[in-house]
Every structure is written in C-alpha cells, then in structure tokens.
Write a protein that holds these residues in place. Sequence first.
Motif, PDB file in Angstrom:
ATOM      1  N   ASP A  51       0.818  -1.203   0.000  1.00  0.00           N
ATOM      2  CA  ASP A  51       0.000   0.000   0.000  1.00  0.00           C
ATOM      3  C   ASP A  51       0.858   1.261   0.000  1.00  0.00           C
ATOM      4  O   ASP A  51       0.567   2.224  -0.711  1.00  0.00           O
ATOM      5  CB  ASP A  51      -0.919  -0.005   1.225  1.00  0.00           C
ATOM      6  N   THR A  52       1.945   1.232   0.771  1.00  0.00           N
ATOM      7  CA  THR A  52       2.837   2.392   0.831  1.00  0.00           C
ATOM      8  C   THR A  52       3.496   2.651  -0.517  1.00  0.00           C
ATOM      9  O   THR A  52       3.628   3.799  -0.953  1.00  0.00           O
ATOM     10  CB  THR A  52       3.915   2.172   1.912  1.00  0.00           C
ATOM     11  N   ILE A  53       3.901   1.584  -1.191  1.00  0.00           N
ATOM     12  CA  ILE A  53       4.505   1.722  -2.519  1.00  0.00           C
ATOM     13  C   ILE A  53       3.483   2.241  -3.519  1.00  0.00           C
ATOM     14  O   ILE A  53       3.780   3.119  -4.345  1.00  0.00           O
ATOM     15  CB  ILE A  53       5.110   0.388  -2.977  1.00  0.00           C
ATOM     16  N   ALA A  54       2.256   1.714  -3.444  1.00  0.00           N
ATOM     17  CA  ALA A  54       1.210   2.165  -4.371  1.00  0.00           C
ATOM     18  C   ALA A  54       0.937   3.655  -4.209  1.00  0.00           C
ATOM     19  O   ALA A  54       0.643   4.351  -5.185  1.00  0.00           O
ATOM     20  CB  ALA A  54      -0.072   1.367  -4.138  1.00  0.00           C
ATOM     21  N   ARG A  55       1.051   4.153  -2.967  1.00  0.00           N
ATOM     22  CA  ARG A  55       0.832   5.579  -2.714  1.00  0.00           C
ATOM     23  C   ARG A  55       2.102   6.405  -2.942  1.00  0.00           C
ATOM     24  O   ARG A  55       2.080   7.623  -2.793  1.00  0.00           O
ATOM     25  CB  ARG A  55       0.335   5.781  -1.277  1.00  0.00           C
ATOM     26  N   GLU A  56       3.197   5.714  -3.274  1.00  0.00           N
ATOM     27  CA  GLU A  56       4.496   6.364  -3.478  1.00  0.00           C
ATOM     28  C   GLU A  56       4.885   7.214  -2.265  1.00  0.00           C
ATOM     29  O   GLU A  56       5.437   8.306  -2.391  1.00  0.00           O
ATOM     30  CB  GLU A  56       4.489   7.208  -4.760  1.00  0.00           C
ATOM     31  N   ASP A  57       4.596   6.664  -1.095  1.00  0.00           N
ATOM     32  CA  ASP A  57       4.932   7.334   0.169  1.00  0.00           C
ATOM     33  C   ASP A  57       6.325   6.876   0.584  1.00  0.00           C
ATOM     34  O   ASP A  57       6.502   6.043   1.467  1.00  0.00           O
ATOM     35  CB  ASP A  57       3.888   6.983   1.236  1.00  0.00           C
ATOM     36  N   TRP A  58       7.327   7.447  -0.057  1.00  0.00           N
ATOM     37  CA  TRP A  58       8.695   6.969   0.136  1.00  0.00           C
ATOM     38  C   TRP A  58       9.235   7.276   1.532  1.00  0.00           C
ATOM     39  O   TRP A  58      10.112   6.579   2.023  1.00  0.00           O
ATOM     40  CB  TRP A  58       9.602   7.564  -0.937  1.00  0.00           C
ATOM     41  N   ARG A  59       8.699   8.296   2.181  1.00  0.00           N
ATOM     42  CA  ARG A  59       9.146   8.607   3.545  1.00  0.00           C
ATOM     43  C   ARG A  59       8.704   7.527   4.531  1.00  0.00           C
ATOM     44  O   ARG A  59       9.406   7.242   5.506  1.00  0.00           O
ATOM     45  CB  ARG A  59       8.602   9.967   3.987  1.00  0.00           C
ATOM     46  N   SER A  60       7.536   6.945   4.280  1.00  0.00           N
ATOM     47  CA  SER A  60       7.018   5.914   5.184  1.00  0.00           C
ATOM     48  C   SER A  60       7.522   4.515   4.847  1.00  0.00           C
ATOM     49  O   SER A  60       7.444   3.614   5.684  1.00  0.00           O
ATOM     50  CB  SER A  60       5.477   5.911   5.149  1.00  0.00           C
ATOM     51  N   LEU A  61       8.038   4.331   3.637  1.00  0.00           N
ATOM     52  CA  LEU A  61       8.420   2.992   3.202  1.00  0.00           C
ATOM     53  C   LEU A  61       9.485   2.343   4.083  1.00  0.00           C
ATOM     54  O   LEU A  61       9.353   1.154   4.410  1.00  0.00           O
ATOM     55  CB  LEU A  61       8.876   3.024   1.742  1.00  0.00           C
ATOM     56  N   PRO A  62      10.547   3.063   4.515  1.00  0.00           N
ATOM     57  CA  PRO A  62      11.532   2.396   5.398  1.00  0.00           C
ATOM     58  C   PRO A  62      10.900   1.859   6.679  1.00  0.00           C
ATOM     59  O   PRO A  62      11.255   0.774   7.150  1.00  0.00           O
ATOM     60  CB  PRO A  62      12.546   3.512   5.692  1.00  0.00           C
ATOM     61  N   ASP A  63       9.958   2.607   7.240  1.00  0.00           N
ATOM     62  CA  ASP A  63       9.291   2.165   8.464  1.00  0.00           C
ATOM     63  C   ASP A  63       8.477   0.901   8.205  1.00  0.00           C
ATOM     64  O   ASP A  63       8.511  -0.054   9.000  1.00  0.00           O
ATOM     65  CB  ASP A  63       8.395   3.289   8.986  1.00  0.00           C
ATOM     66  N   GLU A  64       7.744   0.873   7.083  1.00  0.00           N
ATOM     67  CA  GLU A  64       6.931  -0.297   6.760  1.00  0.00           C
ATOM     68  C   GLU A  64       7.801  -1.512   6.437  1.00  0.00           C
ATOM     69  O   GLU A  64       7.480  -2.642   6.816  1.00  0.00           O
ATOM     70  CB  GLU A  64       5.990   0.011   5.586  1.00  0.00           C
ATOM     71  N   LEU A  65       8.908  -1.283   5.728  1.00  0.00           N
ATOM     72  CA  LEU A  65       9.835  -2.390   5.457  1.00  0.00           C
ATOM     73  C   LEU A  65      10.437  -2.911   6.751  1.00  0.00           C
ATOM     74  O   LEU A  65      10.673  -4.122   6.904  1.00  0.00           O
ATOM     75  CB  LEU A  65      10.936  -1.928   4.510  1.00  0.00           C
ATOM     76  N   GLY A  66      10.682  -2.011   7.703  1.00  0.00           N
ATOM     77  CA  GLY A  66      11.194  -2.431   9.003  1.00  0.00           C
ATOM     78  C   GLY A  66      10.207  -3.325   9.724  1.00  0.00           C
ATOM     79  O   GLY A  66      10.590  -4.329  10.355  1.00  0.00           O
ATOM     80  N   ASP A  67       8.906  -2.981   9.649  1.00  0.00           N
ATOM     81  CA  ASP A  67       7.883  -3.830  10.266  1.00  0.00           C
ATOM     82  C   ASP A  67       7.893  -5.220   9.652  1.00  0.00           C
ATOM     83  O   ASP A  67       7.714  -6.229  10.351  1.00  0.00           O
ATOM     84  CB  ASP A  67       6.497  -3.201  10.085  1.00  0.00           C
ATOM     85  N   LEU A  68       8.099  -5.284   8.329  1.00  0.00           N
ATOM     86  CA  LEU A  68       8.139  -6.582   7.653  1.00  0.00           C
ATOM     87  C   LEU A  68       9.397  -7.356   8.046  1.00  0.00           C
ATOM     88  O   LEU A  68       9.344  -8.566   8.306  1.00  0.00           O
ATOM     89  CB  LEU A  68       8.088  -6.378   6.138  1.00  0.00           C
ATOM     90  N   LEU A  69      10.527  -6.654   8.106  1.00  0.00           N
ATOM     91  CA  LEU A  69      11.773  -7.298   8.524  1.00  0.00           C
ATOM     92  C   LEU A  69      11.653  -7.850   9.942  1.00  0.00           C
ATOM     93  O   LEU A  69      12.181  -8.928  10.248  1.00  0.00           O
ATOM     94  CB  LEU A  69      12.930  -6.299   8.443  1.00  0.00           C
ATOM     95  N   LEU A  70      10.968  -7.118  10.807  1.00  0.00           N
ATOM     96  CA  LEU A  70      10.798  -7.576  12.180  1.00  0.00           C
ATOM     97  C   LEU A  70      10.131  -8.945  12.238  1.00  0.00           C
ATOM     98  O   LEU A  70      10.471  -9.781  13.086  1.00  0.00           O
ATOM     99  CB  LEU A  70       9.965  -6.562  12.971  1.00  0.00           C
ATOM    100  N   GLN A  71       9.192  -9.193  11.323  1.00  0.00           N
ATOM    101  CA  GLN A  71       8.529 -10.497  11.318  1.00  0.00           C
ATOM    102  C   GLN A  71       9.498 -11.628  10.989  1.00  0.00           C
ATOM    103  O   GLN A  71       9.404 -12.718  11.551  1.00  0.00           O
ATOM    104  CB  GLN A  71       7.367 -10.477  10.313  1.00  0.00           C
TER     105      GLN A  71
END
Length: 266
Positions: A51-71
């Motif tokens: 969803d973040t990529i679809a919105r091109e919200d590049w500022r939020s993408l590192p945070d969302e990728l971090g959440d995925l990495l945490l899993q």
Amino acid sequence: MTDRTAAAELDRLLAIMARLRDPETGCPWDRVQTHASIAPYAIEEAYEVMDTIAREDWRSLPDELGDLLLQVVYQARIAQEAGRFDFATVARMIGDKMIRRHPHVFGDATLDSDLWERNKEAERASRKEHGALAGIPDHLPALMKAGKYSARAARVGFDWGTAEEALDKIGEEIEEVRAELAGGDLDRLEDEIGDVLFTTANLARKLKLDPEACLRRANAKFARRFNDMEDILAESGSVIAEQDLATLETLWQDVKRRHKDADTAE
C-alpha cells in the motif's frame, strides 16, 4: 549507508528481539508468541508495504519495510530458541538461492528466460514435491493462487490457445451461474461463481496481467466512485441510504463520467 552500518543495525535489531523474548526480563506479550500466533502479522505487514509503494509514500516505506523485517527476525528468534535454525541460516539460505538461480550473474551461464522456473522446479523436486502445482502456498489470496495454478498448468500445455478462447469460457461459466440461479442452491452457486472467478484469473494471465493487481485496481476505483457519490449527496444534506436505486444509478453514471479520465490513467 555502508554495509558495515547495515550490519550493525541488523545486529542491534537481533539483540532487541532477544531481549524482548528473554523468559525472565522480556516483554510478557512477546515471550508467549509462537510461529503460528505471529504468522498473520507477516501478511498484514506485507500488504502495508504494498500500500505504501502504491501511494508512493517513500518517507514511510523504510518504516513499513522495518515492520516486515521484524517479522522475519521474530520468526527466526523463535526457531533459534527451539534449536531449529537462526537468522544467519535464513540469510545464508536466501543468499545461496539467489546465487543458484542466477548463474548468468554469478557463474558462466548465458541468460535464459526459463532458467528461474527450471531451477525452482528442481528445488521442488529435491524437496520431493511432485506435480506441476507443487509448492504453491495454501494461504495465498485466492485470486493470486488461481493465477499461479493456471500459469503452472499452462507451462505443461494445459491452456487455451488465445485470450479470446478464455473469454468465451467466461461466458460459458456465467451461463452456468445463470442456470443455477432459479434453483437457489447456494453450494452449487458458490461452485459456479468460483469457476467464473478462476477463469477470469486465467484470462488476465493470458493477457499478461496480474489478476490480483486487476482486482486491487477495481477495488480502488469502486471506493473512489462510491466516496464521491457520498460526498455529492452530503453537499445537499442527503445520504445514500435515503435514495432509491434509480437515483443512485443515475448518480453512479454521473460520477463515472466525471472521473473517466482519472480512472483510465490509473
């Protein structure tokens, strides 16, 4: 950022997870989690990344990728505590796999468009997974899974010759739904509607489209148009629930005309 900095930050994250899971001083919630209990979060986080990529919200993408990495870190920590494997095993195995699947980069082979799938098939065979459909995860979204099933079947020759033939088959499946409507048997209707959806996924594949992406786009378009209808009615002090179907259909067609260019450019 240098590789050394990345390694340091990863070590820090692994240490944080170890502390959270400490049986005596860790977080009460984190200590009791299992592979199964946190597995759904990986799916949720992956969709938030999309969803973040679809919105091109590049500022939020590192945070969302971090959440995925945490899993990934979380699952690896639970496995390490049980003596199964650790994070290093996960990283090593994916690194080995990438090298193995890219001999044209890491070896002396020439680029082969079918090599990736042949390598995957060899890996499935080594795990004693037999059949063209082996290895497709059970828990994929149903439409995505339909696309993968049909693509695998097509690779062994079970496929329509043209997209038009697939489109004709959708027409046949819709007629079968129509034939079941009078009977009202929900089980049979579920089966026939499933056939329509599966064949539609096949048509998308034949056109080199991702059926899941097609449906996501349709969902977004519907939500935008429906929200616009609500906004238009709100301007006159009305709500959708107070309107008759004919009025709503007229308004829907008006919204479609207003936003036709935007929908096409999506």
